[in-house]
Design a protein around this motif. Structure first.
Motif, mmCIF file in Angstrom:
data_model
loop_
_atom_site.group_PDB
_atom_site.id
_atom_site.type_symbol
_atom_site.label_atom_id
_atom_site.label_comp_id
_atom_site.label_asym_id
_atom_site.label_seq_id
_atom_site.Cartn_x
_atom_site.Cartn_y
_atom_site.Cartn_z
ATOM 1 N N ILE A 40 0.833 -1.211 0.000
ATOM 2 C CA ILE A 40 0.000 0.000 0.000
ATOM 3 C C ILE A 40 0.864 1.256 0.000
ATOM 4 C CG2 ILE A 40 -1.646 1.357 1.347
ATOM 5 C CD1 ILE A 40 -2.879 -1.273 2.279
ATOM 6 N N TYR A 41 1.770 1.337 0.958
ATOM 7 C CA TYR A 41 2.545 2.568 1.113
ATOM 8 C C TYR A 41 3.553 2.775 -0.015
ATOM 9 C CZ TYR A 41 0.651 3.400 5.768
ATOM 10 O OH TYR A 41 -0.184 3.674 6.817
ATOM 11 N N LEU A 42 4.124 1.699 -0.525
ATOM 12 C CA LEU A 42 5.163 1.835 -1.543
ATOM 13 C C LEU A 42 4.609 1.814 -2.965
ATOM 14 C CD1 LEU A 42 8.019 -0.307 0.032
ATOM 15 C CD2 LEU A 42 7.592 2.147 0.214
ATOM 16 N N THR A 43 3.290 1.827 -3.105
ATOM 17 C CA THR A 43 2.673 1.988 -4.428
ATOM 18 C C THR A 43 1.834 3.263 -4.496
ATOM 19 O OG1 THR A 43 0.829 0.561 -3.724
ATOM 20 C CG2 THR A 43 2.619 -0.473 -4.972
ATOM 21 N N VAL A 44 0.976 3.472 -3.508
ATOM 22 C CA VAL A 44 0.097 4.648 -3.527
ATOM 23 C C VAL A 44 0.898 5.937 -3.365
ATOM 24 C CG1 VAL A 44 -1.816 5.820 -2.389
ATOM 25 C CG2 VAL A 44 -1.869 3.341 -2.665
ATOM 26 N N LEU A 45 1.804 5.975 -2.398
ATOM 27 C CA LEU A 45 2.574 7.201 -2.170
ATOM 28 C C LEU A 45 3.447 7.578 -3.368
ATOM 29 C CD1 LEU A 45 3.622 6.865 1.592
ATOM 30 C CD2 LEU A 45 1.955 8.430 0.602
ATOM 31 N N PRO A 46 4.234 6.648 -3.942
ATOM 32 C CA PRO A 46 5.011 7.026 -5.133
ATOM 33 C C PRO A 46 4.133 7.461 -6.304
ATOM 34 C CG PRO A 46 5.910 5.028 -4.180
ATOM 35 C CD PRO A 46 4.623 5.301 -3.463
ATOM 36 N N ALA A 47 2.963 6.813 -6.478
ATOM 37 C CA ALA A 47 2.061 7.208 -7.566
ATOM 38 C C ALA A 47 1.572 8.640 -7.367
ATOM 39 C CB ALA A 47 0.881 6.247 -7.632
ATOM 40 N N TYR A 48 1.237 8.970 -6.139
ATOM 41 C CA TYR A 48 0.777 10.333 -5.846
ATOM 42 C C TYR A 48 1.889 11.353 -6.097
ATOM 43 C CZ TYR A 48 -0.710 14.385 -3.148
ATOM 44 O OH TYR A 48 -1.025 15.661 -2.766
ATOM 45 N N PHE A 49 3.093 11.028 -5.670
ATOM 46 C CA PHE A 49 4.199 11.963 -5.847
ATOM 47 C C PHE A 49 4.600 12.089 -7.313
ATOM 48 C CE2 PHE A 49 5.209 10.431 -1.382
ATOM 49 C CZ PHE A 49 4.517 11.484 -0.810
ATOM 50 N N LEU A 50 4.434 11.011 -8.086
ATOM 51 C CA LEU A 50 4.728 11.075 -9.516
ATOM 52 C C LEU A 50 3.784 12.054 -10.214
ATOM 53 C CD1 LEU A 50 6.207 10.081 -12.034
ATOM 54 C CD2 LEU A 50 4.561 8.192 -12.170
ATOM 55 N N VAL A 51 2.492 11.956 -9.900
ATOM 56 C CA VAL A 51 1.527 12.890 -10.484
ATOM 57 C C VAL A 51 1.835 14.314 -10.034
ATOM 58 C CG1 VAL A 51 -0.911 13.505 -10.637
ATOM 59 C CG2 VAL A 51 -0.241 11.099 -10.618
ATOM 60 N N THR A 52 2.259 14.471 -8.791
ATOM 61 C CA THR A 52 2.616 15.803 -8.283
ATOM 62 C C THR A 52 3.793 16.386 -9.052
ATOM 63 O OG1 THR A 52 1.854 15.171 -6.072
ATOM 64 C CG2 THR A 52 3.271 17.096 -6.229
ATOM 65 N N VAL A 53 4.792 15.566 -9.339
ATOM 66 C CA VAL A 53 5.950 16.033 -10.107
ATOM 67 C C VAL A 53 5.537 16.420 -11.522
ATOM 68 C CG1 VAL A 53 8.157 15.327 -11.103
ATOM 69 C CG2 VAL A 53 7.616 14.726 -8.743
ATOM 70 N N LEU A 54 4.625 15.649 -12.114
ATOM 71 C CA LEU A 54 4.175 15.940 -13.480
ATOM 72 C C LEU A 54 3.403 17.252 -13.567
ATOM 73 C CD1 LEU A 54 3.056 12.373 -14.643
ATOM 74 C CD2 LEU A 54 5.142 13.602 -15.268
ATOM 75 N N PHE A 56 4.412 20.025 -12.755
ATOM 76 C CA PHE A 56 5.328 21.089 -13.173
ATOM 77 C C PHE A 56 5.282 21.321 -14.685
ATOM 78 C CE2 PHE A 56 7.464 19.806 -9.156
ATOM 79 C CZ PHE A 56 7.490 21.046 -8.538
ATOM 80 N N MET A 57 4.899 20.301 -15.442
ATOM 81 C CA MET A 57 4.914 20.408 -16.900
ATOM 82 C C MET A 57 3.930 21.456 -17.409
ATOM 83 S SD MET A 57 5.070 16.330 -17.763
ATOM 84 C CE MET A 57 4.773 16.630 -19.513
ATOM 85 N N ASN A 58 2.806 21.617 -16.726
ATOM 86 C CA ASN A 58 1.762 22.529 -17.202
ATOM 87 C C ASN A 58 1.733 23.861 -16.464
ATOM 88 O OD1 ASN A 58 0.938 20.535 -18.980
ATOM 89 N ND2 ASN A 58 -0.615 19.720 -17.593
ATOM 90 N N MET A 59 2.719 24.107 -15.643
ATOM 91 C CA MET A 59 2.717 25.350 -14.874
ATOM 92 C C MET A 59 3.189 26.525 -15.719
ATOM 93 S SD MET A 59 4.110 24.422 -11.082
ATOM 94 C CE MET A 59 3.254 23.224 -10.067
ATOM 95 N N GLU A 60 2.568 27.657 -15.478
ATOM 96 C CA GLU A 60 3.059 28.889 -16.078
ATOM 97 C C GLU A 60 4.210 29.413 -15.222
ATOM 98 O OE1 GLU A 60 -0.283 31.449 -16.266
ATOM 99 O OE2 GLU A 60 -1.390 30.191 -17.691
ATOM 100 N N ARG A 61 4.786 30.513 -15.626
ATOM 101 C CA ARG A 61 5.926 31.061 -14.885
ATOM 102 C C ARG A 61 5.439 31.758 -13.615
ATOM 103 N NH1 ARG A 61 10.676 31.076 -17.622
ATOM 104 N NH2 ARG A 61 10.601 30.485 -19.820
ATOM 105 N N GLY A 155 -0.694 20.740 -2.506
ATOM 106 C CA GLY A 155 -0.184 20.873 -3.862
ATOM 107 C C GLY A 155 -1.090 21.697 -4.761
ATOM 108 N N VAL A 156 -0.784 21.680 -6.066
ATOM 109 C CA VAL A 156 -1.563 22.433 -7.054
ATOM 110 C C VAL A 156 -2.121 21.455 -8.081
ATOM 111 C CG1 VAL A 156 -0.163 24.505 -6.753
ATOM 112 C CG2 VAL A 156 0.481 22.838 -8.495
ATOM 113 N N TRP A 157 -3.031 21.959 -8.915
ATOM 114 C CA TRP A 157 -3.637 21.118 -9.948
ATOM 115 C C TRP A 157 -3.558 21.840 -11.286
ATOM 116 C CZ3 TRP A 157 -4.711 16.326 -10.839
ATOM 117 C CH2 TRP A 157 -5.560 15.977 -11.895
ATOM 118 N N THR A 158 -2.900 21.218 -12.271
ATOM 119 C CA THR A 158 -2.737 21.843 -13.589
ATOM 120 C C THR A 158 -3.280 20.984 -14.724
ATOM 121 O OG1 THR A 158 -0.515 20.890 -13.861
ATOM 122 C CG2 THR A 158 -0.670 23.061 -12.814
ATOM 123 N N PHE A 159 -3.736 19.765 -14.434
ATOM 124 C CA PHE A 159 -4.244 18.875 -15.481
ATOM 125 C C PHE A 159 -5.740 19.107 -15.685
ATOM 126 C CE2 PHE A 159 -0.776 15.574 -14.366
ATOM 127 C CZ PHE A 159 0.146 16.307 -15.101
#
Length: 275
Positions: A40-54, A56-61, A155-159
């Motif tokens: 649970i912890y080593l799948t859900v948490l990394p998945a959440y953090f991966l989406v959080t890192v992504l 950054f791709m849609n952020m404005e300056r 966090g923020v939401w850009t998707f």
């Protein structure tokens, strides 16, 4: 309630944080639950953090957005490190806690020394309760923040347009806030508990060494008894040094990660605030 002479126990400073971590699934008693917690912890948490890192791709300056999202990424690094430590070094934690139970009892000291020891315990217990209260308050504020226009509790939401992913992130973000607060705080409270016990045990050792000659009366007449006690105290000193080494090996990497990530975040937050 403050500690009194009658209720001194070396593991009291660990009861609250260990209980909270046990409620979160750590330190399980059966093997199947241990495996389930890892999954649970080593799948859900990394998945959440991966989406959080992504995100950054849609952020404005916008540095404020970068800073808000980076908080979650850095917190994720710290939490994952602590979760992995709790999971993969569980036996080391148990060994240290077991070792604490076999250490010297503070009740064998005189009144002034017991008063000093009680003050150390009381400070740590108050600090633990305060930290847990602050974490609970912060989690509650984060959970209600979407009511005031914030897209996610953390966090923020850009998707835009990905509604299913958004609802997943919204739910996981709320759970993450609660979990992160209690997990990190409890982990740090255990650290404080170990530190307090190390201080207390060295105080007891100093007390016994100071009163060694006085307890034995005439040293020349009781040379054998004196030597036996001295060897006992030397062995206890070695035991405490070993305990400190085990404690440092358990926490050294975590403290390094925490220090480097927090320093980086402070610099970015300061830069964002000055823009």
């Amino acid at each position: 309630m403050d500690r009194t002479e009658a209720d001194i126990a070396v593991t009291d400073t660990l009861k609250l944080p260990v209980t909270i971590l046990s409620k979160l699934g750590f330190f399980p008693k059966n093997k199947s639950k241990r495996v389930l917690i890892k999954i649970i912890y080593l799948t859900v948490l990394p998945a959440y953090f991966l989406v959080t890192v992504l995100q950054f791709m849609n952020m404005e300056r916008d540095m404020s957005q970068y800073a808000d999202n980076l908080e979650i990424v850095i917190a994720g690094v710290q939490i994952l490190r602590k979760v992995m430590t709790l999971i993969y070094r569980e036996e080391d934690f148990k060994e240290l806690i077991k070792e604490m139970k076999d250490l010297w009892n503070p009740n064998e000291c005189d009144e002034s020394t017991k008063a000093e020891i009680n003050s150390v315990y009381n400070i740590v217990l108050r600090l633990q309760r305060f930290s847990i209260s602050v974490s609970l308050t912060a989690a509650a504020v984060a959970l209600v923040s979407p009511l005031f226009g914030k897209p996610l509790p953390a966090g923020v939401w850009t998707f835009e347009g990905h509604n299913v992913l958004y609802y997943f992130m919204f739910v996981v973000s709320g759970l993450y806030v609660v979990f992160a607060g209690f997990c990190c705080t409890s982990f740090d409270c255990i650290y404080a508990g170990f530190c307090a016990e190390i201080i207390v045990q060295f105080k007891i050792l100093c007390y016994r060494l100071k009163h060694l000659a006085a307890d034995d009366g005439n040293i020349q007449e009781n040379e054998l008894n004196y030597s036996v006690k001295m060897r006992k105290y030397i062995n206890q000193h070695k035991r405490l040094l070993k305990f400190v080494d085990q404690f440092q090996s358990l926490y050294s990497t975590i403290m390094l990660v925490q220090y480097t990530t927090v320093c980086s975040l402070c610099c970015i937050e300061l830069y964002a605030a000055m823009e």
